[in-house]
Design a protein around this motif. Structure first.
Motif, short mmCIF file in Angstrom:
data_model
loop_
_atom_site.label_atom_id
_atom_site.label_comp_id
_atom_site.label_asym_id
_atom_site.label_seq_id
_atom_site.Cartn_x
_atom_site.Cartn_y
_atom_site.Cartn_z
N GLN A 1 42.76 86.61 12.10
CA GLN A 1 42.48 85.71 10.97
C GLN A 1 42.21 86.50 9.70
N ALA A 2 41.38 87.54 9.82
CA ALA A 2 41.05 88.36 8.66
C ALA A 2 42.27 89.05 8.09
N ILE A 3 43.14 89.55 8.98
CA ILE A 3 44.37 90.21 8.53
C ILE A 3 45.27 89.21 7.83
N ASN A 4 45.39 88.01 8.40
CA ASN A 4 46.23 86.97 7.78
C ASN A 4 45.70 86.51 6.43
N GLU A 5 44.39 86.66 6.24
CA GLU A 5 43.78 86.31 4.96
C GLU A 5 43.99 87.41 3.91
N GLY A 6 44.62 88.50 4.34
CA GLY A 6 44.90 89.59 3.41
C GLY A 6 43.73 90.49 3.12
N LYS A 7 42.74 90.51 4.00
CA LYS A 7 41.57 91.35 3.78
C LYS A 7 41.95 92.82 3.98
N PRO A 8 41.36 93.71 3.18
CA PRO A 8 41.63 95.15 3.34
C PRO A 8 41.26 95.62 4.74
N GLU A 9 42.12 96.46 5.31
CA GLU A 9 41.92 96.91 6.68
C GLU A 9 40.57 97.58 6.90
N LYS A 10 40.07 98.28 5.87
CA LYS A 10 38.83 99.02 6.02
C LYS A 10 37.60 98.12 6.17
N ILE A 11 37.71 96.83 5.78
CA ILE A 11 36.55 95.94 5.93
C ILE A 11 36.75 94.89 7.01
N VAL A 12 37.94 94.90 7.64
CA VAL A 12 38.24 93.89 8.66
C VAL A 12 37.25 93.94 9.82
N ASP A 13 37.01 95.15 10.34
CA ASP A 13 36.12 95.28 11.49
C ASP A 13 34.71 94.78 11.16
N LYS A 14 34.24 95.09 9.96
CA LYS A 14 32.90 94.65 9.55
C LYS A 14 32.85 93.13 9.45
N MET A 15 33.92 92.54 8.90
CA MET A 15 34.00 91.07 8.79
C MET A 15 34.00 90.43 10.17
N VAL A 16 34.76 91.03 11.08
CA VAL A 16 34.87 90.47 12.42
C VAL A 16 33.51 90.45 13.12
N GLU A 17 32.75 91.53 12.99
CA GLU A 17 31.45 91.59 13.62
C GLU A 17 30.50 90.54 13.04
N GLY A 18 30.60 90.32 11.74
CA GLY A 18 29.77 89.29 11.11
C GLY A 18 30.13 87.90 11.61
N ARG A 19 31.43 87.65 11.76
CA ARG A 19 31.89 86.35 12.25
C ARG A 19 31.59 86.19 13.74
N MET A 20 31.58 87.29 14.47
CA MET A 20 31.22 87.23 15.89
C MET A 20 29.76 86.80 16.06
N ARG A 21 28.90 87.32 15.19
CA ARG A 21 27.48 86.93 15.25
C ARG A 21 27.35 85.43 15.01
N LYS A 22 28.12 84.92 14.06
CA LYS A 22 28.08 83.48 13.76
C LYS A 22 28.64 82.68 14.93
N TYR A 23 29.70 83.19 15.55
CA TYR A 23 30.30 82.52 16.70
C TYR A 23 29.30 82.40 17.84
N LEU A 24 28.58 83.49 18.11
CA LEU A 24 27.60 83.48 19.19
C LEU A 24 26.45 82.52 18.89
N GLU A 25 26.08 82.41 17.62
CA GLU A 25 25.03 81.47 17.24
C GLU A 25 25.47 80.03 17.50
N GLU A 26 26.78 79.78 17.36
CA GLU A 26 27.29 78.43 17.55
C GLU A 26 27.36 78.03 19.02
N ILE A 27 27.57 78.99 19.91
CA ILE A 27 27.78 78.64 21.32
C ILE A 27 26.56 78.92 22.21
N CYS A 28 25.59 79.69 21.71
CA CYS A 28 24.41 80.04 22.50
C CYS A 28 23.19 79.28 21.99
N ILE A 29 22.60 78.47 22.84
CA ILE A 29 21.57 77.53 22.41
C ILE A 29 20.33 78.23 21.84
N VAL A 30 19.91 79.35 22.42
CA VAL A 30 18.67 79.97 21.94
C VAL A 30 18.81 80.52 20.54
#
Length: 292
Positions: free
Chosen positions: A211-240
């Motif tokens: 998704q980040a690559i398709n949005e045209g984000k610079p490759e050097k910040i893609v991994d950082k963006m992904v980790e941030g979105r992963m944290r949000k994803y886990l917050e959405e699916i994990c009740i605690v």
């Protein structure tokens, strides 16, 4: 007397009943086809079998607890009219109580167990005959707790959604019920990120990266963006990790901690989830009920 396969086949074709039911009916009636037909009708099996290919995606969830054990069960019907039927509600209640008493390992064991002298599968079959719709005993879960813990039981919309929570460290049922209400509202998948499989995490990480690559984000910040979105994803699916519905300033875990509790487990059933429903308009549905 010996019952021929040809006779069993003929009875199956006439009634739609299962092979073993047909064989038993013929055995009980000494191979008399007409009497076997009556036998199946009297047992409600013939009528139930004819409804077997219908879609049962409505129904109710029932939750019960007694002492240190609790059970949650989903039984489906074809329409929400039946879900409001007192006989159907009593069936759900009876089977929930039965599950609590015997604590079966799976649906097969539950269906084969005896409830008031009859197999549970026969109880459901007879209910099909009386109520006039296909009914399906779909799923259940049993939970246990310690003496210093609490069950949270919550039914939403009269049983359209049911949640059972197990909270350790407190005997306050209201606290456990608040968490159950939260689960009903936000539909989390897991208690915590520890329950999420590495395969699911890797799959989601790859999707977010693309998704980040398709949005045209610079490759050097893609991994950082992904980790941030992963944290949000886990917050959405994990009740605690979710913001608590009654106080979004704290997470569910923080709410429980303030009460001295920890969420051990939860089960959430929503009626018909995952079942492909048949589209019908209201007039046709009413006409179908009238013509039965």
């Amino acid at each position: 007397m010996a019952i021929s396969a040809k006779l069993v086949k003929e009875l199956r074709e006439k009634t739609g009943a299962g092979m073993m039911d047909c064989k038993k009916a013929l055995s009980e009636t000494d191979g008399d086809l007409d009497k076997a037909l009556d036998y199946l009708r009297e047992k409600g099996i013939s009528k139930a079998a004819k409804k077997a290919d219908r879609v049962a995606a409505e129904g109710l969830v029932g939750v019960k607890s007694e002492g240190n054990a609790a059970a949650i069960v989903e039984i489906n019907s074809e329409t929400d009219f039946v879900a409001r039927n007192e006989s159907f509600q009593a069936l759900v209640d009876d089977i929930a109580s039965h599950i609590l008493q015997i604590r079966p390992a799976d649906l097969d064991e539950l269906n084969e167990s005896e409830l008031n002298g009859r197999k549970v599968q026969d109880v459901v079959t007879e209910a099909v005959s009386k109520i006039g719709e296909k009914l399906t005993l779909r799923r259940f879960a049993v939970a246990e707790k310690g003496e210093g813990d609490a069950f949270g039981e919550y039914l939403h919309m009269g049983g359209r959604i049911g949640v059972l929570t197990v909270v350790e460290g407190t005997t306050d049922k209201d606290v456990a019920k608040d968490v159950a209400m939260h689960a009903a509202a936000l539909n989390p998948k897991y208690v915590s990120k520890d329950q999420v499989s590495s395969e699911e995490l890797e799959y989601e990480r790859e999707v977010l990266k693309q998704q980040a690559i398709n949005e045209g984000k610079p490759e050097k910040i893609v991994d950082k963006m992904v980790e941030g979105r992963m944290r949000k994803y886990l917050e959405e699916i994990c009740i605690v990790d979710q913001p608590f519905v009654k106080d979004s300033e704290q997470t569910v875990e923080e709410f429980l901690k303030s009460k001295g509790g920890i969420l051990k487990d939860f089960t959430r059933f929503e009626v018909g989830e995952g079942i492909e429903k048949k589209e019908e308009n209201f007039a046709d549905e009413v006409l179908d009920q009238v013509n039965r």
